[in-house]
Design an enzyme around this catalytic site. Structure first.
Site, mmCIF file in Angstrom:
data_model
loop_
_atom_site.group_PDB
_atom_site.id
_atom_site.type_symbol
_atom_site.label_atom_id
_atom_site.label_comp_id
_atom_site.label_asym_id
_atom_site.label_seq_id
_atom_site.Cartn_x
_atom_site.Cartn_y
_atom_site.Cartn_z
ATOM 1 N N VAL A 199 26.400 22.024 -4.202
ATOM 2 C CA VAL A 199 25.421 21.073 -3.679
ATOM 3 C C VAL A 199 24.038 21.700 -3.875
ATOM 4 C CG1 VAL A 199 24.589 19.875 -1.614
ATOM 5 C CG2 VAL A 199 27.052 20.141 -2.005
ATOM 6 N N SER A 259 14.330 4.187 -15.966
ATOM 7 C CA SER A 259 14.925 5.002 -14.898
ATOM 8 C C SER A 259 14.041 5.087 -13.672
ATOM 9 C CB SER A 259 15.149 6.403 -15.464
ATOM 10 O OG SER A 259 15.415 7.307 -14.434
ATOM 11 N N TYR A 298 16.980 1.804 -13.670
ATOM 12 C CA TYR A 298 18.216 1.993 -12.915
ATOM 13 C C TYR A 298 18.029 3.106 -11.921
ATOM 14 C CZ TYR A 298 19.757 0.917 -17.708
ATOM 15 O OH TYR A 298 19.880 0.454 -18.979
ATOM 16 N N ARG A 330 17.862 22.032 -7.380
ATOM 17 C CA ARG A 330 17.874 22.014 -8.841
ATOM 18 C C ARG A 330 16.466 21.702 -9.324
ATOM 19 N NH1 ARG A 330 21.826 17.686 -11.671
ATOM 20 N NH2 ARG A 330 20.184 16.314 -10.917
ATOM 21 N N ILE A 369 26.663 3.703 -19.837
ATOM 22 C CA ILE A 369 26.186 2.363 -19.461
ATOM 23 C C ILE A 369 26.271 1.429 -20.663
ATOM 24 C CG2 ILE A 369 24.325 1.053 -18.367
ATOM 25 C CD1 ILE A 369 23.260 3.745 -17.306
ATOM 26 N N LYS A 372 10.825 8.636 -20.131
ATOM 27 C CA LYS A 372 11.112 7.220 -19.833
ATOM 28 C C LYS A 372 9.810 6.480 -19.492
ATOM 29 C CE LYS A 372 15.509 6.877 -20.469
ATOM 30 N NZ LYS A 372 16.102 5.916 -21.397
ATOM 31 N N LYS A 430 19.613 12.239 -21.330
ATOM 32 C CA LYS A 430 19.399 11.809 -19.951
ATOM 33 C C LYS A 430 19.712 12.841 -18.856
ATOM 34 C CE LYS A 430 23.854 10.496 -18.714
ATOM 35 N NZ LYS A 430 24.604 9.981 -17.607
ATOM 36 N N LEU A 468 26.308 14.165 -10.542
ATOM 37 C CA LEU A 468 27.121 14.388 -9.348
ATOM 38 C C LEU A 468 28.499 13.708 -9.384
ATOM 39 C CD1 LEU A 468 27.376 15.532 -6.497
ATOM 40 C CD2 LEU A 468 26.121 13.537 -5.650
ATOM 41 N N TYR A 482 12.537 14.481 -18.748
ATOM 42 C CA TYR A 482 13.361 13.277 -18.920
ATOM 43 C C TYR A 482 12.633 12.063 -18.332
ATOM 44 C CZ TYR A 482 16.664 9.718 -17.434
ATOM 45 O OH TYR A 482 17.253 8.514 -17.175
HETATM 46 C C1 UD1 Z 1 18.821 11.607 -12.728
HETATM 47 C C2 UD1 Z 1 17.619 10.729 -12.676
HETATM 48 C C3 UD1 Z 1 18.064 9.296 -12.810
HETATM 49 C C4 UD1 Z 1 18.897 9.127 -14.057
HETATM 50 C C5 UD1 Z 1 20.064 10.092 -14.040
HETATM 51 C C6 UD1 Z 1 20.767 10.012 -15.364
HETATM 52 C C7 UD1 Z 1 15.890 11.827 -11.324
HETATM 53 C C8 UD1 Z 1 15.339 12.044 -9.969
HETATM 54 N N1 UD1 Z 1 16.930 10.960 -11.434
HETATM 55 O O1 UD1 Z 1 19.557 11.312 -11.591
HETATM 56 O O2 UD1 Z 1 16.954 8.486 -12.902
HETATM 57 O O3 UD1 Z 1 19.394 7.817 -14.128
HETATM 58 O O4 UD1 Z 1 19.585 11.408 -13.874
HETATM 59 O O5 UD1 Z 1 21.589 11.073 -15.556
HETATM 60 O O6 UD1 Z 1 15.377 12.377 -12.264
HETATM 61 N N2 UD1 Z 1 23.899 17.272 -7.589
HETATM 62 C C9 UD1 Z 1 24.583 18.266 -6.925
HETATM 63 N N3 UD1 Z 1 25.576 18.923 -7.593
HETATM 64 C C10 UD1 Z 1 25.930 18.612 -8.868
HETATM 65 C C11 UD1 Z 1 25.230 17.577 -9.543
HETATM 66 C C12 UD1 Z 1 24.208 16.917 -8.864
HETATM 67 O O7 UD1 Z 1 24.275 18.587 -5.777
HETATM 68 O O8 UD1 Z 1 26.839 19.251 -9.424
HETATM 69 C C13 UD1 Z 1 22.838 16.554 -6.870
HETATM 70 C C14 UD1 Z 1 21.525 16.595 -7.600
HETATM 71 O O9 UD1 Z 1 20.808 17.755 -7.289
HETATM 72 C C15 UD1 Z 1 20.885 15.307 -7.064
HETATM 73 C C16 UD1 Z 1 22.082 14.371 -6.819
HETATM 74 O O10 UD1 Z 1 23.221 15.214 -6.765
HETATM 75 O O11 UD1 Z 1 20.252 15.555 -5.858
HETATM 76 C C17 UD1 Z 1 22.297 13.377 -7.922
HETATM 77 O O12 UD1 Z 1 22.257 14.084 -9.154
HETATM 78 P P1 UD1 Z 1 22.632 13.419 -10.552
HETATM 79 O O13 UD1 Z 1 23.927 12.725 -10.456
HETATM 80 O O14 UD1 Z 1 22.486 14.489 -11.586
HETATM 81 O O15 UD1 Z 1 21.537 12.316 -10.753
HETATM 82 P P2 UD1 Z 1 19.942 12.402 -10.567
HETATM 83 O O16 UD1 Z 1 19.425 13.726 -10.938
HETATM 84 O O17 UD1 Z 1 19.594 11.839 -9.246
#
Ligand code: UD1
Length: 346
Positions: free
Chosen positions: A221, A127, A181, A296, A15, A157, A87, A204, A153
């Site tokens: 997932v 966050s 964010y 997770r 960012i 914040k 993060k 993700l 984390y």
């Molecule tokens: C987290 C923080 C968010 C922060 C971000 C920065 C929380 C709830 N959110 O986002 O505030 O800005 O980190 O990195 O703490 N997932 C999968 N498979 C993967 C990776 C992720 O299923 O390989 C799922 C995760 O379990 C989650 C979603 O995808 O449900 C999004 O994950 P991710 O992109 O890591 O972001 P957050 O954890 O939501």
């Protein structure tokens, strides 16, 4: 007259680098402070390529107050945008003290140095994770929702916001805005700047991109039993260029009212992990095989922004939709299949 700068901590990160481009495109002069512990110095080469300007760079750790002091002594700094932080949610549950040291310690050190040098304007990278499991049914979360951090984390914040708020209380000249964010994704439309996770992606979108690019066999997932429409977790994804733009708008509004203010940066639209996978398949034209696994640690069911405050108070709203987020992330991944390092090493 000596030029004045916006100092950006963590300006080499995902960012941060997009925000440095936006600042420079607006004609502002930027100093980046970054220890490159989780970012590549090559990102700043790309910033220079995209915006035509290379920001001044100081490679230092914010907890090194002596080094930070020297930067503030050398330049006239008008405002600070503070991104530098660890993060990754999962990682933070394994090494919480490192998160507290880097995120909270770094913020306290920065505030102290700013104060000592009479710099009173701060935009802080916060966050939505602060809301924790605030609304598992997907109800949009306003800034007034209670803080319920579920991992170190998120907790770090929240603690930083408290430290900043206390600072504002006892030093009324300090003006601060914490931008919460939701989930920033995507990349600069040039394809030159994007998310370069060093090592295996923990988030993700970069993971999806690497599967689409054939670098990883399948997506895992995490969680299939959340109380959501398809059982996978729901997030509010926002284009990183919209997030960068939000910082410019925050800078413009720093002097509106004294004290510390909190603003959500999100779209107000929720997307599940499985739905993002489908959109990625559609945009990239590649198949994304996946495996359903357990939740997770530290994750929550749904996080969607009530984005009304930014709209009401600043007339600001995000411009890019999910297809553009995936499309720009894909453009970056295709142009930089191994991130910044590999290309800069060629
Ligand atoms: C987290 C923080 C968010 C922060 C971000 C920065 C929380 C709830 N959110 O986002 O505030 O800005 O980190 O990195 O703490 N997932 C999968 N498979 C993967 C990776 C992720 O299923 O390989 C799922 C995760 O379990 C989650 C979603 O995808 O449900 C999004 O994950 P991710 O992109 O890591 O972001 P957050 O954890 O939501």
């Amino acid at each position: 007259m000596t030029p004045s700068y916006v100092l950006v901590t963590g300006g080499g990160g995902f960012i941060g680098s997009h925000t440095v481009v936006a600042l420079q495109e607006r004609g502002l002069q930027v100093i980046v402070v970054d220890d490159h512990s989780t970012s590549s110095p090559a990102a700043l080469d790309r910033v220079a390529e995209v915006s035509g300007v290379r920001p001044l760079l100081y490679s230092l750790d914010l907890n090194d107050r002596g080094a930070l002091n020297r930067v503030f002594s050398m330049h006239r700094i008008d405002a600070v945008i503070h991104f530098a932080a660890r993060k990754a949610v999962g990682e933070s549950t394994e090494i919480p003290f490192e998160y507290f040291d880097v995120n909270i310690g770094g913020t306290a050190s920065l505030l102290r140095v700013m104060h000592e040098h009479g710099v009173h304007r701060l935009v802080f990278s916060s966050s939505c994770s602060i809301y924790g499991d605030g609304a598992p049914d997907g109800t949009p979360l306003a800034e007034t929702a209670p803080a319920r951090p579920t991992n170190p984390y998120a907790w770090s914040k929240w603690a930083c916001e408290q430290v900043i708020a206390q600072g504002c209380l006892f030093h009324p000249e300090l003006r601060a805005i914490s931008l919460r964010y939701f989930n920033p994704v995507g990349a600069h439309p040039s394809g030159l700047l994007g998310e370069d996770p060093l090592g295996e992606p923990r988030n993700l979108m970069p993971y999806l991109m690497q599967v689409a690019a054939g670098q990883r066999a399948q997506l895992t997932v995490f969680g299939q039993d959340y109380p959501t429409a398809d059982g996978s977790a729901v997030r509010d994804y926002i284009h990183v260029c919209d997030v960068a733009d939000g910082h410019l708008v925050a800078l413009d509004h720093l002097d509106d009212i004294p004290g510390h203010r909190v603003i959500n940066l999100g779209t107000g639209i929720g997307t599940s992990v499985l739905a993002l996978r489908t959109t990625t398949e559609m945009v990239t034209g590649r198949r994304i095989p996946y495996l359903l696994r357990g939740r997770r640690r530290g994750d929550v069911a749904a996080l969607i922004a009530d984005a009304g405050r930014a709209r009401r108070e600043w007339g600001w709203q995000p411009r890019h939709d999910l297809t553009e987020m995936c499309g720009d992330a894909w453009k970056f991944t295709r142009a930089n299949p191994h991130g910044y390092q590999a290309l800069s090493a060629v």
